[in-house]
Scaffold this motif. Structure first.
Motif, PDB file in Angstrom:
ATOM      1  N   ARG A   1       0.858  -1.179   0.000  1.00 39.92           N
ATOM      2  CA  ARG A   1       0.000   0.000   0.000  1.00 39.92           C
ATOM      3  C   ARG A   1       0.900   1.237   0.000  1.00 39.92           C
ATOM      4  N   PRO A   2       0.785   2.120  -0.976  1.00 43.07           N
ATOM      5  CA  PRO A   2       1.664   3.295  -1.043  1.00 43.07           C
ATOM      6  C   PRO A   2       1.533   4.179   0.188  1.00 43.07           C
ATOM      7  N   PHE A   3       2.609   4.837   0.484  1.00 41.94           N
ATOM      8  CA  PHE A   3       2.669   5.757   1.616  1.00 41.94           C
ATOM      9  C   PHE A   3       2.813   7.185   1.083  1.00 41.94           C
ATOM     10  N   PRO A   4       1.765   8.024   1.146  1.00 36.04           N
ATOM     11  CA  PRO A   4       1.843   9.399   0.624  1.00 36.04           C
ATOM     12  C   PRO A   4       2.564  10.317   1.594  1.00 36.04           C
ATOM     13  N   ASP A   5       3.873  10.445   1.447  1.00 31.64           N
ATOM     14  CA  ASP A   5       4.668  11.162   2.439  1.00 31.64           C
ATOM     15  C   ASP A   5       4.439  12.663   2.440  1.00 31.64           C
ATOM     16  N   ASP A   6       3.727  13.197   1.455  1.00 33.06           N
ATOM     17  CA  ASP A   6       3.470  14.633   1.472  1.00 33.06           C
ATOM     18  C   ASP A   6       2.340  14.989   2.426  1.00 33.06           C
ATOM     19  N   GLN A   7       1.696  13.990   3.046  1.00 37.60           N
ATOM     20  CA  GLN A   7       0.582  14.271   3.938  1.00 37.60           C
ATOM     21  C   GLN A   7       0.882  13.902   5.383  1.00 37.60           C
ATOM     22  N   LEU A   8       2.133  13.626   5.720  1.00 40.09           N
ATOM     23  CA  LEU A   8       2.502  13.292   7.092  1.00 40.09           C
ATOM     24  C   LEU A   8       2.495  14.535   7.975  1.00 40.09           C
ATOM     25  N   PRO A   9       2.262  14.377   9.274  1.00 40.59           N
ATOM     26  CA  PRO A   9       2.210  15.547  10.153  1.00 40.59           C
ATOM     27  C   PRO A   9       3.581  16.110  10.497  1.00 40.59           C
ATOM     28  N   HIS A  10       4.607  15.229  10.570  1.00 40.00           N
ATOM     29  CA  HIS A  10       5.966  15.667  10.894  1.00 40.00           C
ATOM     30  C   HIS A  10       5.998  16.458  12.209  1.00 40.00           C
ATOM     31  N   ASP A  11       5.342  15.926  13.238  1.00 37.14           N
ATOM     32  CA  ASP A  11       5.275  16.647  14.499  1.00 37.14           C
ATOM     33  C   ASP A  11       6.168  16.042  15.576  1.00 37.14           C
ATOM     34  N   ASP A  12       7.048  15.104  15.213  1.00 38.23           N
ATOM     35  CA  ASP A  12       8.012  14.538  16.154  1.00 38.23           C
ATOM     36  C   ASP A  12       9.423  14.936  15.735  1.00 38.23           C
ATOM     37  N   ASP A  13      10.340  14.871  16.696  1.00 37.43           N
ATOM     38  CA  ASP A  13      11.745  15.191  16.435  1.00 37.43           C
ATOM     39  C   ASP A  13      11.869  16.583  15.818  1.00 37.43           C
ATOM     40  N   ASN A  14      11.150  17.530  16.437  1.00 36.93           N
ATOM     41  CA  ASN A  14      11.216  18.922  15.982  1.00 36.93           C
ATOM     42  C   ASN A  14      10.833  19.058  14.511  1.00 36.93           C
ATOM     43  N   GLY A  15       9.805  18.303  14.117  1.00 35.26           N
ATOM     44  CA  GLY A  15       9.299  18.417  12.760  1.00 35.26           C
ATOM     45  C   GLY A  15      10.036  17.599  11.731  1.00 35.26           C
ATOM     46  N   ARG A  16      10.884  16.679  12.159  1.00 34.23           N
ATOM     47  CA  ARG A  16      11.685  15.904  11.193  1.00 34.23           C
ATOM     48  C   ARG A  16      11.061  14.559  10.821  1.00 34.23           C
ATOM     49  N   GLY A  17       9.943  14.228  11.419  1.00 34.06           N
ATOM     50  CA  GLY A  17       9.330  12.943  11.075  1.00 34.06           C
ATOM     51  C   GLY A  17       8.273  12.539  12.068  1.00 34.06           C
ATOM     52  N   ASP A  18       8.018  11.225  12.161  1.00 31.77           N
ATOM     53  CA  ASP A  18       6.910  10.711  12.957  1.00 31.77           C
ATOM     54  C   ASP A  18       7.324   9.442  13.686  1.00 31.77           C
ATOM     55  N   ARG A  19       6.961   9.369  14.945  1.00 35.56           N
ATOM     56  CA  ARG A  19       7.243   8.186  15.750  1.00 35.56           C
ATOM     57  C   ARG A  19       6.079   7.199  15.636  1.00 35.56           C
ATOM     58  N   LEU A  20       6.371   6.011  15.179  1.00 29.53           N
ATOM     59  CA  LEU A  20       5.382   4.948  15.078  1.00 29.53           C
ATOM     60  C   LEU A  20       5.739   3.845  16.074  1.00 29.53           C
ATOM     61  N   ASP A  21       4.804   2.947  16.286  1.00 27.64           N
ATOM     62  CA  ASP A  21       5.045   1.766  17.113  1.00 27.64           C
ATOM     63  C   ASP A  21       4.656   0.529  16.315  1.00 27.64           C
ATOM     64  N   VAL A  22       5.435  -0.531  16.481  1.00 22.02           N
ATOM     65  CA  VAL A  22       5.183  -1.791  15.782  1.00 22.02           C
ATOM     66  C   VAL A  22       5.030  -2.895  16.819  1.00 22.02           C
ATOM     67  N   VAL A  23       4.000  -3.710  16.655  1.00 24.05           N
ATOM     68  CA  VAL A  23       3.753  -4.857  17.533  1.00 24.05           C
ATOM     69  C   VAL A  23       3.634  -6.095  16.653  1.00 24.05           C
ATOM     70  N   VAL A  24       4.290  -7.175  17.060  1.00 24.00           N
ATOM     71  CA  VAL A  24       4.185  -8.464  16.366  1.00 24.00           C
ATOM     72  C   VAL A  24       3.618  -9.477  17.346  1.00 24.00           C
ATOM     73  N   LEU A  25       2.548 -10.155  16.941  1.00 25.61           N
ATOM     74  CA  LEU A  25       1.870 -11.127  17.788  1.00 25.61           C
ATOM     75  C   LEU A  25       1.652 -12.412  17.004  1.00 25.61           C
ATOM     76  N   SER A  26       1.475 -13.505  17.718  1.00 17.83           N
ATOM     77  CA  SER A  26       1.221 -14.775  17.038  1.00 17.83           C
ATOM     78  C   SER A  26       0.640 -15.782  18.017  1.00 17.83           C
ATOM     79  N   ASP A  27      -0.240 -16.617  17.510  1.00 21.18           N
ATOM     80  CA  ASP A  27      -0.723 -17.769  18.269  1.00 21.18           C
ATOM     81  C   ASP A  27       0.146 -18.987  18.011  1.00 21.18           C
ATOM     82  N   ASP A  28       1.025 -18.913  17.019  1.00 14.63           N
ATOM     83  CA  ASP A  28       1.818 -20.065  16.591  1.00 14.63           C
ATOM     84  C   ASP A  28       3.299 -19.886  16.913  1.00 14.63           C
TER      85      ASP A  28
END
Length: 709
Positions: A172-199
């Motif tokens: 799925r494309p990521f339209p980087d011109d629409q990001l908020p850029h409100d982290d790291d003094n406007g240099r980007g965005d902090r995301l979180d990743v979680v990996v889960l499994s029943d197996d």
């Protein structure tokens, strides 16, 4: 010469060279520590001259799999060494991550070969997922079955589409011109990743991931709460690597990857890999994006903070998985069978039906509500008690173990904003608003919490009990119900290029409503209801009482709200065959979800109006596997901003009051979450718990665009 004074045989593998270098540095450095058991295993490996390259690397893999501390040191040391070599020479490190791998021929390199870049638009960024060997960091070919019980890594990054990514065909494309850029003094965005499994065996942890303005994202050691990154480029890794251990059971196994931002579940993916007794050609591994809240990860700044997230997905053997995510780490994963969920839905509807109606001896149905949709205090307490018993059963079904319930309680003790997302093609919803989390015993009279009742009477926005700390066993309080304490949103999964709507309508100071209504309802109540709606919308109402008129009105796109005040019908299916829910307007005109798509085939009107839909009838929003195509998904596909619907057959007088209250709040500028909560609280003041029967499938933050009344 080795450190032990014995002649050192020629290195059999580039990893033997690396291993000896690490040991030399560990002996001369106070900062590198290798535990005694791992060190003994390494010494034995290096001293055993009978192993060829393949056998040497297999044994090193085994050491890494059974000594987690050494595996972490090995990974950290190699990344630090590789970064230093790149910084010094500007070229790839010797014996780095792209060294040919030790096992199966045909493996995929980590980087796309020059001149073979994926066919993507320049600058687009996507989620990439690969399974790799932890030693060589080479990608496990998709057609290779994983070895039971062996340790691997799930490599994750957001950046240019990687040809070796398991999502290469489903990105799925990521339209980087629409990001908020409100982290790291406007240099980007902090995301979180979680990996889960029943197996797979995988630690349920939240992994920070930073996405800069351009280029690939990275992981680093900067604190989560740091306002700016202090790391240098050579301190960062492009890839987030999550250790996973294949199950000992052979066959298909799944991993779930969830990317979040401020508690919002932006995108999730499912990875399916085949596990065999040993690595060998097998069923190809695959991955698919199964939920998208926004256009890729677009417009993140507009998404409000959420306290907790719940993801409903497909498990193995037909099970339903329920992942509960907190703001810190995942809370728990629950597993239900499809039959358990269906039974819970049916029991909930039966309980609610009994609250407001009862069958008489002559076969008719008697309304149990008093005029004004009220109930006397004694009967209202009885209803609350009956519903609380059912709600506690729902909680114990969801979380059968005390430790699981304690985890939920710790995360959702006070008022929370919960986002519930269902995996694509997962047509099961749990009755979340009815969950009751105070232990209740139907065999003994409950202790009625008067403080909770006073809070409801004093404030329409009340969402907590002032005396909550004293709630004990068998306490009956309205705020024990999730639907009265939490704001719960259930947004649909969106197609590529679509954002989660936060505004409904076209804007302006004259919101318009299109009404589709039945002529077989009580006409006196219907006319009173229509008069109230015209007053609320200042006569900006189009009244449609037949299929032809409704089709013409919907195709114009000149509406901000669409209201179905009608019957919702779905034939009974004892054999549980898929059936089509239909809306019946006029006298006998029936409308299927597919008809809506047909009417809009040559129109783009809803793309601009994005109306809010209200389905006020019976069984119009009951998403379960027996529904062929629910109206909730159908309206979402036609660019509606959201859908509100009933969970049960609702008596006409109650249905009209709920709708009139909701539209008044919504046109006054309140968002859907607040408006629906106030409707529920207003009814509860009159001893009526049936406000819980209405569900909103949209963002709680959705509000009317433009000027409000």
């Amino acid at each position: 010469m080795s450190q032990h004074g014995a002649p050192t045989p020629p290195d059999r593998s580039p990893y033997e060279t690396l291993l000896r270098t690490l040991l030399d540095e560990a002996m001369g450095s106070g900062g590198l520590r290798i535990d005694a058991e791992a060190r003994a295993a390494i010494d034995d490996l290096l001293a055993d001259g009978t192993r060829d390259r393949k056998a040497f690397e297999w044994e090193l893999e085994r050491i890494l799999a059974f000594h987690d501390d050494f595996a972490e040191l090995w990974d950290t040391w190699r990344e630090s060494r590789d970064a230093g070599l790149r910084g010094a020479t500007g070229s790839p490190p010797v014996h780095g991550t792209d060294v040919p791998g030790p096992r199966v021929t045909g493996r995929v390199p980590e980087r796309t070969a020059p001149g073979e870049e994926p066919d993507e638009e320049p600058g687009t960024r996507v989620l990439n997922l690969c399974l790799t060997w932890p030693l060589s960091r080479c990608v496990v070919p998709p057609e290779t079955a994983l070895a039971a019980g062996r340790r691997y890594e799930l490599r994750i990054d957001i950046g240019d589409l990687a040809r070796e990514s398991l999502l290469a065909e489903h990105s799925r494309p990521f339209p980087d011109d629409q990001l908020p850029h409100d982290d790291d003094n406007g240099r980007g965005d902090r995301l979180d990743v979680v990996v889960l499994s029943d197996d797979f065996t995988v630690a349920p942890e939240r992994h920070p991931y930073f996405l800069p303005l351009t280029g690939s994202g990275w992981v680093c050691l900067c604190p989560d709460d740091a306002t700016m990154h202090t790391c240098e480029p050579h301190h960062r890794s492009k890839f987030l690597r999550i250790p996973v251990t294949a199950p000992y059971e052979t066959g298909p196994s799944r991993l779930r990857v969830i990317v979040t931002h401020r508690g919002n579940q932006l995108q999730s993916a499912s990875v399916t890999a085949w596990v065999a007794s040993k690595e060998q050609p097998g069923v190809p591994a695959s991955a698919v994006i199964d939920f998208t809240l926004t256009a890729g990860f677009a417009a993140l700044a507009t998404l409000p903070q959420r306290s907790a997230g719940i993801r409903i997905g497909h498990g193995t053997n037909g099970a339903v998985t329920v992942d509960v995510l907190g703001t810190g780490a995942p809370i728990s994963t629950f597993r239900l069978t499809e039959l358990q969920v269906l039974d819970a839905l049916n029991q909930t509807r039966d309980t609610l039906d009994h609250v407001h109606a009862e069958a008489t001896a002559d076969g008719t149905v008697r309304n149990r509500l008093l005029p004004g949709n009220r109930k006397e205090a004694r009967e209202a307490a009885h209803d609350l008690f009956q519903l609380a018993q059912h709600g506690w059963r729902l909680l114990t079904l969801l979380a059968p173990h005390a430790e699981q319930r304690a985890g939920l309680s710790a995360a959702l003790d006070g008022p929370a904003e919960i986002q519930i997302c269902r995996e694509n093609s997962q047509d099961i919803m749990f009755p979340w608003t009815f969950v009751y989390d105070i232990p209740i015993d139907g065999n003994h009279p409950p202790k009625l919490c008067t403080a909770g009742g006073r809070a409801v009477a004093a404030d329409l926005d009340a969402r907590s009990c002032p005396d909550a700390d004293s709630h004990g066993y068998n306490t009956l309080c309205p705020f024990g119900f999730w639907g009265f304490r939490h704001l719960i949103e259930q947004p649909p999964s969106l197609l590529p290029g679509r954002r989660l709507p936060l505004y409904a309508g076209r804007g302006g100071d004259a919101p318009h409503m299109t009404v589709a209504r039945s002529l077989t309802l009580n006409q006196h109540l219907s006319e009173q209801h229509m008069a109230a709606l015209r007053e609320t919308f200042r006569d900006e109402v189009t009244d449609c009482a037949d299929r032809v008129t409704l089709q013409a009105a919907l195709k114009t796109g000149q509406h901000d709200c669409v209201y179905f005040y009608c019957h919702g019908r779905r034939p009974d299916t004892p054999q549980r065959r898929a059936t089509t829910t239909v809306l019946e307007i006029g006298h006998t005109d029936r409308i299927e979800p597919s008809a809506l798509a047909t009417w809009q085939a040559d129109s783009t009107g809803w793309r601009h109006s994005t109306p809010l839909i209200f389905l006020n009838g019976c069984h119009t929003a009951d998403i379960d596997p027996t529904t062929w195509l629910g109206f909730v998904d159908a309206f979402s596909g036609l660019y509606a901003s959201g859908t509100v619907g009933t969970e049960i057959s609702v008596e006409q007088a109650l249905a009209t009051e709920v709708a009139e209250r909701f539209w008044q709040h919504f046109l006054a500028g309140e968002n859907v979450g607040t408006a629906l909560h106030r409707v529920r609280t207003g009814l509860l003041r009159k001893g009526n718990v049936l406000g819980l029967a209405y569900t909103a499938y949209c963002s709680n933050s959705l509000r009317l665009r433009g000027d409000v009344r």
